[in-house]
Every structure is written in structure tokens, then in C-alpha cells.
Design an enzyme around this catalytic site. Structure first.
Site, PDB file in Angstrom:
ATOM      1  N   ASP A 190      12.258  44.022 -43.931  1.00  0.00           N
ATOM      2  CA  ASP A 190      11.358  42.888 -43.738  1.00  0.00           C
ATOM      3  C   ASP A 190      10.803  42.421 -45.079  1.00  0.00           C
ATOM      4  O   ASP A 190       9.806  42.934 -45.572  1.00  0.00           O
ATOM      5  CB  ASP A 190      10.216  43.272 -42.801  1.00  0.00           C
ATOM      6  CG  ASP A 190       9.373  42.073 -42.391  1.00  0.00           C
ATOM      7  OD1 ASP A 190       9.519  40.998 -43.009  1.00  0.00           O
ATOM      8  OD2 ASP A 190       8.573  42.210 -41.450  1.00  0.00           O
ATOM      9  N   HIS A 195       3.691  40.032 -47.003  1.00  0.00           N
ATOM     10  CA  HIS A 195       3.352  41.428 -47.272  1.00  0.00           C
ATOM     11  C   HIS A 195       3.480  41.813 -48.745  1.00  0.00           C
ATOM     12  O   HIS A 195       3.249  42.974 -49.094  1.00  0.00           O
ATOM     13  CB  HIS A 195       4.255  42.328 -46.429  1.00  0.00           C
ATOM     14  CG  HIS A 195       4.287  41.936 -44.986  1.00  0.00           C
ATOM     15  ND1 HIS A 195       3.198  42.052 -44.152  1.00  0.00           N
ATOM     16  CD2 HIS A 195       5.277  41.390 -44.220  1.00  0.00           C
ATOM     17  CE1 HIS A 195       3.509  41.610 -42.946  1.00  0.00           C
ATOM     18  NE2 HIS A 195       4.769  41.205 -42.963  1.00  0.00           N
ATOM     19  N   ILE A 210      -0.856  41.608 -46.398  1.00  0.00           N
ATOM     20  CA  ILE A 210      -1.190  42.539 -45.328  1.00  0.00           C
ATOM     21  C   ILE A 210      -0.027  43.504 -45.095  1.00  0.00           C
ATOM     22  O   ILE A 210       1.105  43.235 -45.492  1.00  0.00           O
ATOM     23  CB  ILE A 210      -1.529  41.800 -44.017  1.00  0.00           C
ATOM     24  CG1 ILE A 210      -0.310  41.020 -43.499  1.00  0.00           C
ATOM     25  CG2 ILE A 210      -2.724  40.880 -44.221  1.00  0.00           C
ATOM     26  CD1 ILE A 210      -0.532  40.357 -42.142  1.00  0.00           C
ATOM     27  N   GLY A 213       3.156  44.690 -39.512  1.00  0.00           N
ATOM     28  CA  GLY A 213       2.799  45.223 -38.206  1.00  0.00           C
ATOM     29  C   GLY A 213       3.721  46.360 -37.810  1.00  0.00           C
ATOM     30  O   GLY A 213       3.298  47.341 -37.193  1.00  0.00           O
TER      31      GLY A 213
END
Length: 286
Positions: A190, A195, A210, A213
Site C-alpha cells: 500500500d 501514509h 496516518i 488502517g
């Protein structure tokens, strides 16, 4: 372009080939923090293929979330800056090997319209099959497309989430994340700049990048592994959770767990900010 409904429900791909080696297995384990204590031999079995006393490399069950990274039913034109992971629900039909060649079937399972200002929920299903065409894992993912609501699809009918027991948790553990956690985890597939790129994160409405998830998802798997599964990946039959708030790399995640027979319920929190980051979680153990 708005989501093309109901044509989106016809999107699918079949028998797409994928493979992985122990390198990808170990990199994923490092990405969710396994081996942070290099003397913890229970965790070393997930990140180290060689011991003085030979032991087989173990595979984190949630490696399934990246083992066929990129498998999708087809192109969906979304506002990528506004896309977040919503839920993940993986059923394990058999243990995941450290080295494998597999195929993946992907389809759009359902789509929900929360409204023009509230976004859309897109639910995809990926079935991973081994060389004998037997099911290995079934991955159901929900994407929250915050900028793509108002396309005229259904607004009701979404599956009910797992309910957490009302009693106090049976166990609670703290799992620290590292400031560079997202930079390591992204190497498992990912590469979303949300991120890793501070400027991109600010454009998306966050003060800084961040944590994925799906990295948080892996951390909740770690919590169950070390508490109720005795570090045995083959004990996992299902692992599902709903993401409710972002984690920032470097924060400590507190995972509360409830055991009822073979069902482990869990939620994850960041105490420092008093926020629940993953909720309605459930693991089914064999």
C-alpha cells in the site's frame, strides 16, 4: 466522474495469478511490529527463517490482507485523496504457507450511498485459491470513499457490525507503534501517499501522515495471537474489524479483549487522544 450504479456491481476478475516468498511474509510481520524485541523467540518465528534449532517460519494470519495486493474487480473512478479503509473481514479456510503461488477472484459485493456530503461505501470480495483451486482465504473489504456519495445507490442494507460485550474487558494490552511504522508497512504493497507524504496528508485533512488502517488491523491480530492463540496462526478462522479513527505512527494502541468460547471480541484505542481507532472487532478461533 460519479460511481456508475448499478453497472459497478458487474465488475469482476477471475483467476489472476499471484505469488509470494518468505521475504514478503517477514516484511509484513516487521511492518506490524513483530520482532521489536529481537530476543522474543515467539515473535522471531514470524520474522526469522533460520534458528540454531530449525523451526519453520510462521505466517501472521492477516498477511492475507496483502498476499494478493492489487487484486480488485476492476477500475473504479474515485477521489483518491478522500479514500479510507472502512472494514476488513477475512475468513481463513486453511493456513497460509510461507511460500505459495495462488490465484485470486475479485468482485464488487455491494455499494452503499451515504449521500453527497457523506460519501460512499464500496464492499469488495477477493477469494484466494491455492494450486489445487481450493479456497485459502476469503477477504471482504469495505472502502469509505468520502468524496463519492450522491450517485443514486441504496443507502440501507449494510451488514450489522459485531457487538462488543457490555462487561469490562477480560484482558487489555498495549502495543506501541514506531514513528516510521507506516514507512515500513507500505513496502508490503500500500503505497498510498496519505501514509508517507506530509503534504498529501495535509491535503486530505490530516496534520501529518496516518498509519494504514490495515496496519492497525494487523496489530489487532497480534493482540489476539499473543493472548488467546498462543502464537498459533492455524488457530484463526476469522478476523474482522471496523476502522473508526486514524492512528498516527508513534502512538500506543491499547487493545481490549473479551473471550466467549472460541469468539474473541476486541476494540482498539489511543488513550492519549481518548479515541477508539478500531471497533466491533471479532476473531473466531478453532
Amino acid at each position: 466522474m460519479p460511481i456508475d450504479y448499478p453497472a459497478i456491481l458487474d465488475l469482476k476478475t477471475e483467476a489472476a495469478p499471484y505469488s509470494w516468498s518468505d521475504r514478503e511474509v517477514m516484511l509484513y510481520a516487521l511492518g506490524i511490529g513483530m520482532g521489536s524485541d529481537p530476543l522474543n523467540e515467539k515473535e522471531l518465528q514470524f520474522v526469522n527463517e533460520a534458528f540454531a534449532t530449525p523451526k519453520p517460519l510462521k505466517v501472521i494470519p492477516t498477511f492475507a490482507s496483502v498476499c494478493v495486493w492489487g487484486a480488485r474487480p476492476g477500475f473504479i473512478d474515485l477521489n483518491r485523496v478522500m479514500v479510507l479503509d472502512g472494514e476488513r473481514d477475512i475468513t481463513f479456510h486453511k493456513p497460509i504457507p510461507a511460500v505459495a503461488s495462488v490465484t485470486a477472484d475479485a468482485r464488487v459485493r455491494s455499494v452503499y450511498d451515504k449521500g453527497r456530503e457523506k460519501g460512499a461505501i464500496i464492499q469488495n470480495e477477493v477469494v484466494v485459491r491455492d494450486g489445487a483451486s481450493d479456497k485459502m482465504v476469503t477477504i471482504v473489504s469495505s472502502t469509505f470513499a468520502r468524496g463519492d456519495g450522491g450517485f443514486g445507490g441504496p443507502s440501507e442494507g449494510m451488514p450489522e457490525p459485531h457487538q462488543i460485550p457490555s462487561r469490562a474487558p477480560d484482558r487489555s494490552i498495549d502495543i506501541p507503534t514506531q514513528p516510521d511504522q507506516a514507512l515500513i508497512y507500505r513496502l508490503s504493497g500500500d503505497r498510498n501517499p496519505l501514509h508517507s507524504d506530509p503534504e498529501f496528508a495535509r491535503r486530505a485533512g490530516f496534520p501529518k501522515p496516518i498509519l494504514h488502517g490495515m496496519c492497525t488491523y494487523g496489530l489487532t491480530c497480534r493482540a489476539v495471537l499473543q493472548t488467546y492463540a498462543d502464537y498459533d496462526p492455524s488457530a484463526f478462522h476469522r478476523h474482522r474489524v471496523r476502522f473508526s479513527a486514524p492512528v498516527f505512527p508513534g502512538e500506543i494502541i491499547t487493545v481490549n479483549l473479551w473471550k466467549d468460547g472460541n469468539s474473541i471480541s476486541f476494540e482498539a484505542h489511543v488513550r492519549e487522544r481518548q479515541v477508539t481507532v478500531a471497533k466491533n472487532g471479532q476473531t473466531l478461533l478453532g
